[in-house]
Motif scaffolding. Structure first.
Motif, PDB file in Angstrom:
ATOM      1  N   TRP A  28       0.829  -1.207   0.000  1.00  0.00           N
ATOM      2  CA  TRP A  28       0.000   0.000   0.000  1.00  0.00           C
ATOM      3  C   TRP A  28       0.862   1.256   0.000  1.00  0.00           C
ATOM      4  O   TRP A  28       0.615   2.210  -0.748  1.00  0.00           O
ATOM      5  N   LYS A  29       1.908   1.259   0.856  1.00  0.00           N
ATOM      6  CA  LYS A  29       2.766   2.430   0.948  1.00  0.00           C
ATOM      7  C   LYS A  29       3.782   2.496  -0.202  1.00  0.00           C
ATOM      8  O   LYS A  29       4.192   3.590  -0.597  1.00  0.00           O
ATOM      9  N   LEU A  30       4.168   1.350  -0.750  1.00  0.00           N
ATOM     10  CA  LEU A  30       5.032   1.392  -1.934  1.00  0.00           C
ATOM     11  C   LEU A  30       4.308   2.081  -3.095  1.00  0.00           C
ATOM     12  O   LEU A  30       4.931   2.805  -3.883  1.00  0.00           O
ATOM     13  N   GLU A  31       3.008   1.844  -3.199  1.00  0.00           N
ATOM     14  CA  GLU A  31       2.247   2.528  -4.240  1.00  0.00           C
ATOM     15  C   GLU A  31       2.302   4.043  -4.055  1.00  0.00           C
ATOM     16  O   GLU A  31       2.236   4.810  -5.031  1.00  0.00           O
ATOM     17  N   LYS A  32       2.435   4.465  -2.824  1.00  0.00           N
ATOM     18  CA  LYS A  32       2.502   5.902  -2.538  1.00  0.00           C
ATOM     19  C   LYS A  32       3.894   6.474  -2.773  1.00  0.00           C
ATOM     20  O   LYS A  32       4.038   7.568  -3.338  1.00  0.00           O
ATOM     21  N   TRP A  33       4.929   5.718  -2.371  1.00  0.00           N
ATOM     22  CA  TRP A  33       6.288   6.268  -2.384  1.00  0.00           C
ATOM     23  C   TRP A  33       7.018   6.054  -3.711  1.00  0.00           C
ATOM     24  O   TRP A  33       7.902   6.842  -4.073  1.00  0.00           O
ATOM     25  N   LEU A  34       6.702   5.004  -4.435  1.00  0.00           N
ATOM     26  CA  LEU A  34       7.416   4.737  -5.692  1.00  0.00           C
ATOM     27  C   LEU A  34       6.959   5.686  -6.796  1.00  0.00           C
ATOM     28  O   LEU A  34       5.770   6.002  -6.922  1.00  0.00           O
ATOM     29  N   ARG A  35       7.908   6.122  -7.599  1.00  0.00           N
ATOM     30  CA  ARG A  35       7.559   6.914  -8.776  1.00  0.00           C
ATOM     31  C   ARG A  35       7.080   5.974  -9.880  1.00  0.00           C
ATOM     32  O   ARG A  35       7.360   4.771  -9.876  1.00  0.00           O
ATOM     33  N   ARG A  59      -9.141  -4.243  -4.469  1.00  0.00           N
ATOM     34  CA  ARG A  59      -9.816  -2.958  -4.403  1.00  0.00           C
ATOM     35  C   ARG A  59      -8.877  -1.835  -3.990  1.00  0.00           C
ATOM     36  O   ARG A  59      -9.001  -0.705  -4.466  1.00  0.00           O
ATOM     37  N   HIS A  60      -7.913  -2.153  -3.111  1.00  0.00           N
ATOM     38  CA  HIS A  60      -7.102  -1.088  -2.521  1.00  0.00           C
ATOM     39  C   HIS A  60      -5.635  -1.100  -2.958  1.00  0.00           C
ATOM     40  O   HIS A  60      -4.919  -0.146  -2.675  1.00  0.00           O
ATOM     41  N   LEU A  61      -5.187  -2.143  -3.618  1.00  0.00           N
ATOM     42  CA  LEU A  61      -3.826  -2.171  -4.166  1.00  0.00           C
ATOM     43  C   LEU A  61      -3.949  -2.067  -5.685  1.00  0.00           C
ATOM     44  O   LEU A  61      -3.828  -3.058  -6.407  1.00  0.00           O
ATOM     45  N   THR A  62      -4.191  -0.874  -6.148  1.00  0.00           N
ATOM     46  CA  THR A  62      -4.533  -0.673  -7.562  1.00  0.00           C
ATOM     47  C   THR A  62      -3.326  -0.689  -8.485  1.00  0.00           C
ATOM     48  O   THR A  62      -3.488  -0.858  -9.697  1.00  0.00           O
ATOM     49  N   LYS A  63      -2.113  -0.515  -7.950  1.00  0.00           N
ATOM     50  CA  LYS A  63      -0.912  -0.501  -8.785  1.00  0.00           C
ATOM     51  C   LYS A  63      -0.056  -1.745  -8.591  1.00  0.00           C
ATOM     52  O   LYS A  63       1.041  -1.836  -9.144  1.00  0.00           O
ATOM     53  N   THR A  64      -0.534  -2.683  -7.816  1.00  0.00           N
ATOM     54  CA  THR A  64       0.229  -3.872  -7.458  1.00  0.00           C
ATOM     55  C   THR A  64      -0.308  -5.085  -8.211  1.00  0.00           C
ATOM     56  O   THR A  64      -1.521  -5.258  -8.332  1.00  0.00           O
ATOM     57  N   ASN A  65       0.618  -5.919  -8.710  1.00  0.00           N
ATOM     58  CA  ASN A  65       0.208  -7.192  -9.306  1.00  0.00           C
ATOM     59  C   ASN A  65      -0.170  -8.153  -8.183  1.00  0.00           C
ATOM     60  O   ASN A  65       0.609  -8.357  -7.248  1.00  0.00           O
ATOM     61  N   ILE A  66      -1.341  -8.737  -8.273  1.00  0.00           N
ATOM     62  CA  ILE A  66      -1.836  -9.603  -7.203  1.00  0.00           C
ATOM     63  C   ILE A  66      -1.944 -11.031  -7.719  1.00  0.00           C
ATOM     64  O   ILE A  66      -2.617 -11.286  -8.724  1.00  0.00           O
ATOM     65  N   ILE A  88      12.790   0.265   1.463  1.00  0.00           N
ATOM     66  CA  ILE A  88      12.998  -0.334   0.139  1.00  0.00           C
ATOM     67  C   ILE A  88      13.191   0.763  -0.900  1.00  0.00           C
ATOM     68  O   ILE A  88      14.093   0.693  -1.746  1.00  0.00           O
ATOM     69  N   VAL A  89      12.357   1.778  -0.837  1.00  0.00           N
ATOM     70  CA  VAL A  89      12.480   2.892  -1.780  1.00  0.00           C
ATOM     71  C   VAL A  89      13.818   3.596  -1.594  1.00  0.00           C
ATOM     72  O   VAL A  89      14.490   3.957  -2.569  1.00  0.00           O
ATOM     73  N   ALA A  90      14.229   3.770  -0.338  1.00  0.00           N
ATOM     74  CA  ALA A  90      15.511   4.422  -0.072  1.00  0.00           C
ATOM     75  C   ALA A  90      16.669   3.635  -0.673  1.00  0.00           C
ATOM     76  O   ALA A  90      17.576   4.204  -1.305  1.00  0.00           O
ATOM     77  N   VAL A  91      16.662   2.308  -0.518  1.00  0.00           N
ATOM     78  CA  VAL A  91      17.732   1.468  -1.062  1.00  0.00           C
ATOM     79  C   VAL A  91      17.725   1.517  -2.590  1.00  0.00           C
ATOM     80  O   VAL A  91      18.789   1.596  -3.227  1.00  0.00           O
TER      81      VAL A  91
END
Length: 474
Positions: free
Chosen positions: A18-25, A65-72, A341-344
């Protein structure tokens, strides 16, 4: 584009994605989450689901419904070969296949930990999934339906005797909520009295709820006793064969429901099938920055959090120096892990996880709760409001919050839902009973013996049955 594989869609896994969807470009990484279930379960609500205070579907959060940018992927990961950065994925339908990744996030959670007590594997039910909570609710209400038709006797007592094993937070909450549910049901079942219902909690230690003060735990014991429930301290369950419970204190009785809450263990499907390091208690070895490894170093591209991982507790409040397996830590670890993860990926350094437990709050029945933060302990109605307020806000996504709170409001005006749909366990039973089936083929008619020609007196041939031929026929 780097591929990030998240193994497990519970608290830590869901919040990481959920937060990777927010932080990743856009285009910075591709995220895939693998879990056989299509939702995250908000486990603090399971006791209220079992008590009919919350609708079962409202206590879970849909991945799609809530992970719209993630492959599930609704599948299981059966092996992680980190040396080759490959995971074996077993889909719900079809053959297993390899999945290559650049970063793996292991958040596979925990399962109920049981002991080889006779009868437990066959008779008990856990409290880790929404399906278990719903089944417990159906069982309690269904047993009232059955017991209402029986005269006093052993079978009636068995149906109205309920057992919980384990005196931690989960055990006390489900115990108190079920006692509350049973008390509410009595008005609807005039043939069943309060004295007919029996509740037993079995705890091997000398106290309950180690997360709260001794004073608070004593209040909880007294409150439950006043409500007709019995807590057996320093008592072990020795046998539960066919629902016949035998305790180490010499007591024995029959029951139709045993709820097991006496501990959890890291998901063995993952920790027993990987080349990543596992510590002596069967959890993934994780550093304070949530990378897999120890003080001597970390393993590049591998992360872990939640109940499956042994995360150091830098606040000093953990058991054995590690964070306790609860939702509070899993959620916060998932949030931090996404940032790390985003920082690395961007060439920056990760931060250490350091969170001091804010306290503990429990609901032990409608209008009854217990709260502990440091030396501050609150019990009763105020603590119950604190429980609902905290978890109402902690439930992820506004869509879920609204559904849960709306359900609470409806229950305030309409009362709790006491409908039991036990037939869900066998949904095709009625259809099968009355469905028309092809008739079996009719039995074949007996074959007539072959006819043989016989000479008539006028010299022409005539047909006469062989077994009817006259004695002189040739």
């Amino acid at each position: 584009m780097p591929r990030i594989l998240i193994v497990g869609g519970g608290y830590a896994g869901f919040y990481t994605a959920w937060k990777l969807e927010k932080w990743l470009r856009d285009g910075e990484a591709e995220v895939t989450i693998v879990d056989p279930l299509p939702y995250m379960t908000y486990q603090p609500f399971l006791p209220e689901v079992a008590a009919g205070s919350i609708e079962g579907r409202h206590a879970v959060v849909s991945h799609r419904r809530h992970l719209t940018k993630t492959n599930i992927l609704n599948a299981k990961v059966t092996y992680i070969d980190h040396a080759n950065k490959t995971a074996t994925v077993q889909p719900l339908v079809g053959e297993p296949y390899p999945f290559e990744y650049d970063q793996v996030v292991i958040t596979a959670g925990a399962v109920s930990r049981t002991f080889p007590i006779p009868g437990i594997a066959d008779q008990a039910i856990g409290l880790k999934t929404i399906e278990e909570a719903v089944a417990i609710h159906e069982k309690v209400v269904g047993n009232f339906d059955k017991a209402a038709l029986l005269p006093p006797g052993p079978e009636r007592d068995r149906l109205l005797t309920f057992v919980v094993v384990g005196g931690g937070f989960a055990g006390i909450e489900i115990f108190g909520e079920l006692r509350s549910l049973a008390s509410a049901l009595l008005d609807k079942y005039p043939t069943i009295s309060f004295e007919d219902t029996h509740f037993h909690l079995i705890e091997a230690m000398g106290r309950i709820m180690p997360e709260v003060s001794l004073k608070t735990s004593h209040w909880v014991i007294k409150n439950l006793a006043d409500r007709g429930a019995t807590i057996h301290l320093e008592t072990q369950l020795q046998s539960a064969v066919d629902g016949h419970v035998e305790l180490s204190n010499g007591m024995s009785f029959d029951t139709d429901l045993i709820v097991w809450t006496a501990g959890v263990m890291a998901n063995p499907t993952i920790v027993r099938n990987t080349d990543l390091p596992i510590e002596e208690r069967g959890r993934l070895k994780v550093r304070a920055d949530l990378r897999v490894g120890d003080d001597d170093g970390f393993i590049d591209g591998a992360w872990g959090a939640g109940d499956v991982a042994a995360v150091p507790d830098l606040s000093g409040g953990g058991v054995g120096g590690f964070c306790v397996p609860n939702a509070q830590h899993a959620v916060r670890q998932g949030k931090l892990m996404s940032k790390n993860i985003v920082a690395v990926l961007r060439g920056e350094g990760p931060k250490d996880y350091n969170h001091k437990n804010l306290g503990a709050v429990a609901s032990i029945g409608l209008g009854v709760g217990a709260f502990q933060s440091g030396k501050i302990g609150i019990t009763g109605l105020l603590a119950w409001f604190a429980h609902r307020g905290y978890h109402g806000l902690a439930m992820p996504t506004w869509e879920r919050k609204i559904r849960v709170v709306t359900g609470w409001v409806n229950n305030f005006f309409l009362g709790r839902d006491i409908v039991a749909i036990e037939a869900l366990q066998h949904p095709r039973a009625v259809f099968e009973e009355f469905a028309a089936r092809p008739k079996p083929p009719a039995a074949a008619a007996p074959v007539e013996p072959a006819a043989v020609p016989a000479a008539s007196s006028n010299g022409r041939a005539s047909k006469v049955k062989a077994d009817k031929a006259p004695a002189g026929a040739k």
